[in-house]
Enzyme design. Sequence first.
Site, PDB file in Angstrom:
ATOM      1  N   HIS A  39    -115.694   9.860   3.101  1.00 57.70           N
ATOM      2  CA  HIS A  39    -115.358  11.255   3.376  1.00 57.70           C
ATOM      3  C   HIS A  39    -114.534  11.370   4.666  1.00 57.70           C
ATOM      4  O   HIS A  39    -113.511  12.056   4.715  1.00 57.70           O
ATOM      5  CB  HIS A  39    -116.647  12.081   3.470  1.00 57.70           C
ATOM      6  N   HIS A  63    -115.453  13.687  12.739  1.00 63.82           N
ATOM      7  CA  HIS A  63    -115.876  15.087  12.690  1.00 63.82           C
ATOM      8  C   HIS A  63    -117.339  15.307  12.325  1.00 63.82           C
ATOM      9  O   HIS A  63    -117.907  16.330  12.672  1.00 63.82           O
ATOM     10  CB  HIS A  63    -114.944  15.909  11.776  1.00 63.82           C
ATOM     11  N   GLU A  67    -122.925  15.891  14.030  1.00 60.04           N
ATOM     12  CA  GLU A  67    -123.826  16.616  13.131  1.00 60.04           C
ATOM     13  C   GLU A  67    -124.768  15.676  12.377  1.00 60.04           C
ATOM     14  O   GLU A  67    -125.937  15.983  12.189  1.00 60.04           O
ATOM     15  CB  GLU A  67    -122.982  17.411  12.137  1.00 60.04           C
ATOM     16  N   ASP A  68    -124.287  14.520  11.989  1.00 60.40           N
ATOM     17  CA  ASP A  68    -125.046  13.695  11.055  1.00 60.40           C
ATOM     18  C   ASP A  68    -125.508  12.326  11.562  1.00 60.40           C
ATOM     19  O   ASP A  68    -126.127  11.586  10.810  1.00 60.40           O
ATOM     20  CB  ASP A  68    -124.217  13.470   9.768  1.00 60.40           C
ATOM     21  N   ASP A 129    -111.336  18.988   5.754  1.00 60.19           N
ATOM     22  CA  ASP A 129    -112.739  18.695   5.440  1.00 60.19           C
ATOM     23  C   ASP A 129    -113.151  19.416   4.157  1.00 60.19           C
ATOM     24  O   ASP A 129    -113.700  18.834   3.227  1.00 60.19           O
ATOM     25  CB  ASP A 129    -113.595  19.150   6.635  1.00 60.19           C
ATOM     26  N   ASP A 250     -92.969  34.458 -13.506  1.00 64.51           N
ATOM     27  CA  ASP A 250     -92.866  33.251 -12.695  1.00 64.51           C
ATOM     28  C   ASP A 250     -93.901  32.206 -13.084  1.00 64.51           C
ATOM     29  O   ASP A 250     -94.373  31.455 -12.255  1.00 64.51           O
ATOM     30  CB  ASP A 250     -92.976  33.590 -11.207  1.00 64.51           C
TER      31      ASP A 250
HETATM   32 MN    MN Z   1    -117.298  16.841   6.656  1.00 65.54          MN
END
Ligand code: MN
Length: 563
Positions: A39, A63, A67-68, A129, A250
């Site tokens: 990811h 990123h 958090e993880d 993300d 279109d």
């Molecule tokens: Mn993420």
Amino acid sequence: MSTLHEVLGTSELVRRAHAFAKSAHEGQLRKSGDPYFVHCVGVAESVALWNLDEESIAAALLHDVVEDTKYTREDVEQEFGKGVAFLVEGLTKLEKVQYRGIESEAESLRKMLLAMVEDPRVIIIKLADRYHNMRTVQHLSLERQKTFAKESIDIFAPIAYRLGMNELKGEIEDISFPYAYPEEHEWLIATFKSLYEERKNYLRRVTTILKNECTSSGVTVLEVQKRAKHHYSLYKKLLKYSMNQDKIYDLVALRIIVPQVGDCYAALGALHKLWKPLPGRIKDYIAMPKVNGYQSLHTTVFCLDNRIVEFQIRTPEMHALAENGVAAHWLYKEHTAQSDSVSAAKARFGESERQWMERLRNWQEHFSASQDFLDSLKNDVLSDQIYVFTPKGDVIELPEGSTPLDFAYKIHSEVGNMYAGAKVDGRIVSLDYVLKTGEIVEVLTQKNKKPSHDWLHAVHTSFARKKVRHELNMRDQKERVISFRALELIVTVENRVGMLRDTTAILSAHDCDIQKVTSGVTSDKFATISFLCNFRGRGIPSALIIALKKIRGVREVEYKTGS
Ligand code: MN
């Protein structure tokens, strides 16, 4: 354009971030069963492709680290510096312990939007993300898929659009569409599949004729692209036209890419020489760019076999900007001599994006409750917009569906509160009139005008509704404090013309709401007038009694007040 692979070869910072993130996420798996690090790489790949700087690519790799994993913001700052740490922090959700459910989602979003105002790179990495998460959404539960997809359509696609990243906006919407609205998606594909195909074949013939004409008139054309309309954007257009597919010109449009601005107009001339344009459908977005900076010439013509076709004509620079917006600035603006990367990042934003982010910052301050914030974000800020004018010619941007009352509140709360009516293009309109792009709106105000309950139905924006509700609540509170009391007055007066008029005038001037008046004659000279009123105020109505006694011919005033 560069790939992550290339950047890894040239940037030591990105190489270190790559190794750090890989080991930090070691052992973690995605719902798909893939290593989590896949990811991080996916996000960094988009960011590299959009030509962001090495700090952004490093932050993309890192990123989810705060958090993880066990690492903190401080660790990231120590290893990679303040710039990268700020970006990672902006992308880290708020602690779940502090907030629950909707609150956690709304407040994390608010935090991210505020970080974006500080440093625009935050939101671009966030979009990468979300884009990657949507591409792997099939591994989540059906319910999560739907929520995620709707949120992508309502919040992230419009943000991409606002930043001019039209290609990304279209892609986010199209990946989300089948998860958010499965039945509608299935219907659309079934209905339009063969039409798309047939249209492409037809346009192949058109392209050949067009290219020949350009060659013989000496117009240089770099490329003619067939551009199939994105599914979700087709679906939205169909909704607008009551599902009438004949209105869609279109479905597949042709895009002519030419070297210079001058060539755009030359190509337009060649095109109109071949086929007649539909009146009112020639749009010069080169002379007058759209608010997000978009530039191109648009025209719709009666084409081969008398069928209607839309053309867009633009230069490669305009094309890059139309597809990638903000990200394209990295490509086309020269590297400035900004000392730090944040101001360099800001310098690459166009004026309109900067203004939009500034407005976003001011706007969010009005909403303390998470639900209000989310509602207004979707309804007011990120929905489709219209552009109307003040009588002085200032452009005011409002969500589609807005009324003159929304316009008034957008100008200023006080203008809204004193709203007495509005003129649109010089004509008085009703309270529920729906404004359209290009109209000139003039608000008529009245000093002692107050919002009423039916205004709640006449406003479209969450912002104006909140203001009206606030005013109504304030007034209710005041009225509860100063409640009405029953007041009975018996006034003995000399008989004369105008006595009744004079006494009632005084009562009205002193906040008396007269319920009943009776008069009795006591003699030739005297009479009594009895009033039954609702009186606003406390204690003895002394000012009222004194005022009554001052009237010529009033002899006596008796009163009784109720509880
Ligand atoms: Mn993420």
